[in-house]
Design a protein around this motif. Structure first.
Motif, PDB file in Angstrom:
ATOM      1  N   UNK A   1       0.824  -1.210   0.000  1.00  0.00           N
ATOM      2  CA  UNK A   1       0.000   0.000   0.000  1.00  0.00           C
ATOM      3  C   UNK A   1       0.858   1.260   0.000  1.00  0.00           C
ATOM      4  N   UNK A   2       1.965   1.207   0.741  1.00  0.00           N
ATOM      5  CA  UNK A   2       2.773   2.412   0.985  1.00  0.00           C
ATOM      6  C   UNK A   2       3.500   2.927  -0.250  1.00  0.00           C
ATOM      7  N   UNK A   3       4.218   2.028  -0.933  1.00  0.00           N
ATOM      8  CA  UNK A   3       5.061   2.543  -2.000  1.00  0.00           C
ATOM      9  C   UNK A   3       5.556   1.504  -2.978  1.00  0.00           C
ATOM     10  N   UNK A   4       4.973   0.312  -2.918  1.00  0.00           N
ATOM     11  CA  UNK A   4       5.482  -0.763  -3.765  1.00  0.00           C
ATOM     12  C   UNK A   4       4.302  -1.511  -4.393  1.00  0.00           C
ATOM     13  N   UNK A   5       3.738  -0.890  -5.408  1.00  0.00           N
ATOM     14  CA  UNK A   5       2.526  -1.429  -6.035  1.00  0.00           C
ATOM     15  C   UNK A   5       2.789  -2.774  -6.710  1.00  0.00           C
ATOM     16  N   UNK A   6       4.026  -2.973  -7.194  1.00  0.00           N
ATOM     17  CA  UNK A   6       4.395  -4.260  -7.786  1.00  0.00           C
ATOM     18  C   UNK A   6       4.364  -5.367  -6.743  1.00  0.00           C
ATOM     19  N   UNK A   7       4.825  -5.047  -5.529  1.00  0.00           N
ATOM     20  CA  UNK A   7       4.798  -6.006  -4.425  1.00  0.00           C
ATOM     21  C   UNK A   7       3.356  -6.325  -4.040  1.00  0.00           C
ATOM     22  N   UNK A   8       2.501  -5.296  -4.039  1.00  0.00           N
ATOM     23  CA  UNK A   8       1.084  -5.516  -3.735  1.00  0.00           C
ATOM     24  C   UNK A   8       0.467  -6.489  -4.747  1.00  0.00           C
ATOM     25  N   UNK A   9       0.783  -6.287  -6.020  1.00  0.00           N
ATOM     26  CA  UNK A   9       0.253  -7.177  -7.070  1.00  0.00           C
ATOM     27  C   UNK A   9       0.744  -8.612  -6.863  1.00  0.00           C
ATOM     28  N   UNK A  10       2.028  -8.756  -6.477  1.00  0.00           N
ATOM     29  CA  UNK A  10       2.580 -10.086  -6.207  1.00  0.00           C
ATOM     30  C   UNK A  10       1.849 -10.748  -5.038  1.00  0.00           C
ATOM     31  N   UNK A  11       1.569  -9.972  -3.991  1.00  0.00           N
ATOM     32  CA  UNK A  11       0.861 -10.516  -2.833  1.00  0.00           C
ATOM     33  C   UNK A  11      -0.566 -10.923  -3.203  1.00  0.00           C
ATOM     34  N   UNK A  12      -1.232 -10.070  -3.971  1.00  0.00           N
ATOM     35  CA  UNK A  12      -2.599 -10.394  -4.388  1.00  0.00           C
ATOM     36  C   UNK A  12      -2.638 -11.686  -5.204  1.00  0.00           C
ATOM     37  N   UNK A  13      -1.661 -11.845  -6.072  1.00  0.00           N
ATOM     38  CA  UNK A  13      -1.601 -13.028  -6.936  1.00  0.00           C
ATOM     39  C   UNK A  13      -1.325 -14.298  -6.138  1.00  0.00           C
ATOM     40  N   UNK A  14      -0.517 -14.163  -5.074  1.00  0.00           N
ATOM     41  CA  UNK A  14      -0.039 -15.353  -4.357  1.00  0.00           C
ATOM     42  C   UNK A  14      -0.572 -15.480  -2.932  1.00  0.00           C
ATOM     43  N   UNK A  15      -1.585 -14.686  -2.580  1.00  0.00           N
ATOM     44  CA  UNK A  15      -2.011 -14.630  -1.185  1.00  0.00           C
ATOM     45  C   UNK A  15      -2.436 -15.993  -0.640  1.00  0.00           C
ATOM     46  N   UNK A  16      -3.128 -16.795  -1.446  1.00  0.00           N
ATOM     47  CA  UNK A  16      -3.588 -18.107  -0.956  1.00  0.00           C
ATOM     48  C   UNK A  16      -2.404 -19.024  -0.646  1.00  0.00           C
ATOM     49  N   UNK A  17      -1.396 -19.011  -1.533  1.00  0.00           N
ATOM     50  CA  UNK A  17      -0.218 -19.853  -1.310  1.00  0.00           C
ATOM     51  C   UNK A  17       0.592 -19.370  -0.111  1.00  0.00           C
ATOM     52  N   UNK A  18       0.680 -18.047   0.058  1.00  0.00           N
ATOM     53  CA  UNK A  18       1.406 -17.497   1.207  1.00  0.00           C
ATOM     54  C   UNK A  18       0.696 -17.891   2.500  1.00  0.00           C
ATOM     55  N   UNK A  19      -0.642 -17.770   2.516  1.00  0.00           N
ATOM     56  CA  UNK A  19      -1.402 -18.131   3.716  1.00  0.00           C
ATOM     57  C   UNK A  19      -1.320 -19.635   3.995  1.00  0.00           C
ATOM     58  N   UNK A  20      -1.004 -20.416   2.954  1.00  0.00           N
ATOM     59  CA  UNK A  20      -0.786 -21.859   3.129  1.00  0.00           C
ATOM     60  C   UNK A  20       0.655 -22.163   3.502  1.00  0.00           C
ATOM     61  N   UNK A  21       1.447 -21.126   3.765  1.00  0.00           N
ATOM     62  CA  UNK A  21       2.839 -21.202   4.264  1.00  0.00           C
ATOM     63  C   UNK A  21       3.828 -21.743   3.232  1.00  0.00           C
TER      64      UNK A  21
END
Length: 363
Positions: free
Chosen positions: A192-212
């Protein structure tokens, strides 16, 4: 270096230090040994972490004189009284200025240990071994240490940089889902702060990240630490740009204060605070409605709250926010969003819009 091991440097002149990020780092004694100059070492940990990782860390320190102080677990113990137990232990063991403290635990342990290190004999070395996601991406990096006062969070403390930060993501395997989600609030914040590319990466991979997924977690931790390290290098003592890292924190600290520390985990309160900041940014004419929905959606996918569950009046919340340490001359300064990935600090927002947001979230 494999993808499971990364090194990042926090550039602060003679106070620069490395952040080691990876898997199985607590199986290699060199990470610790290289950053301990004296013979005396005290490990500060808590009653939850000690049974899990204390013996593992002690094995890395066989050539040192090691003492251990085990504190109770929880935000409510982040006090001057708890810090005194560390000072008592250091003095009883006759630790001198060459001693090193090791913070083994989450953000509370890191903050208390850092504050004790900053204060004992006017400053001794310490090393961070953060064991929660929130502490790995936020509180362990940047040298902000301190304790809470009943009238405000982190109001007593010091800037004191560690000698090194050792982030072994394997410690997250023993972290419960709620704590993991709380840490994700601070990860998402960097997007949110300053890295929109990182936000897009998180949105794309959020389910896998939450699955550790370990590789994705290492990438998310590295990116978060890199973003924070850049800001800290520019503004170590939070005179300007570093204050932007507090997106959602003034709202969040107010919520924690009113409901009582520990009712919400820190990251949970910050999640609500970031959503409040996004709503105010929308009312101020910056974010579009779909941007605010994007903020809400990723927080929900990370299993984070976006509304206050508990009785909080507007008056209570505003009073608690007014004594936040980011307030200047009584004005509540907030980090708001010009766009997603573009933040700014302001006390010049519409009071009507501010009160509207407060009233939406209070009861």
């Amino acid at each position: 270096m494999s993808s499971l091991h990364k090194i990042l440097d926090v550039e602060l002149g003679n106070k620069s230090y490395p952040i080691y990020i990876g898997s199985k780092l607590l199986s290699n004694k060199s990470y610790l040994e290289n950053h301990i100059s004296g013979k005396q070492v005290m490990i500060i940990t808590n009653s939850t972490i000690a049974p899990l990782y204390l013996d593992k860390v002690k094995k890395l320190l066989e050539k040192f004189i090691v003492e251990v102080t085990i504190l109770p677990d929880g935000e409510k113990y982040k006090t001057l009284e708890t810090t005194k137990t560390i000072f008592d232990a250091l003095l009883e063991a006759q630790f001198d200025r060459s001693a090193t403290l090791i913070a083994l635990g989450g953000g509370v342990i890191g903050d208390i240990t850092g504050f004790a290190a900053a204060s004992y004999q006017r400053g001794i070395n310490f090393i961070q071994i953060p064991t929660t996601l929130l502490s790995q991406v936020d509180s362990s990096v940047g040298g902000k240490t301190g304790v809470n006062h009943e009238l405000g969070k982190n109001m007593i403390g010091a800037f004191h940089q560690p000698e090194a930060v050792i982030i072994d993501v394997d410690t997250l395997e023993t972290l419960n889902d709620r704590e993991f989600s709380a840490g994700m609030a601070e990860v998402i914040k960097y997007g949110f702060l300053g890295n929109i590319g990182f936000l897009a990466m998180l949105e794309k991979n959020i389910d896998a990240i939450m699955s550790r997924d370990k590789n994705l977690i290492i990438e998310a931790v590295y990116q978060s630490c890199e973003d924070k390290a850049k800001v800290v290098a520019e503004d170590e003592f939070e005179k300007g740009k570093r204050a932007l890292l507090n997106l959602g924190h003034t709202f969040g600290h107010g919520i924690e204060n009113v409901l009582g520390y520990g009712t919400y985990l820190h990251g949970e309160a910050i999640s609500i605070g970031m959503y409040m900041a996004a709503k105010l940014s929308e009312l101020e004419g910056h974010l579009k409605l779909e941007d605010v929905e994007r903020v809400k959606n990723i927080l929900i996918k990370a299993k984070l709250p976006t509304s206050i569950d508990g009785k909080v009046t507007s008056e209570e919340l505003i009073k608690a926010m007014s004594i936040d340490k980011k307030a200047i001359d009584g004005n509540i300064r907030l980090v708001l969003l010009q766009n997603l990935g573009d933040s700014y600090l302001s006390d010049d927002y519409s009071s009507d819009n501010f009160y509207q947001v407060i009233s939406i979230f209070s009861k």
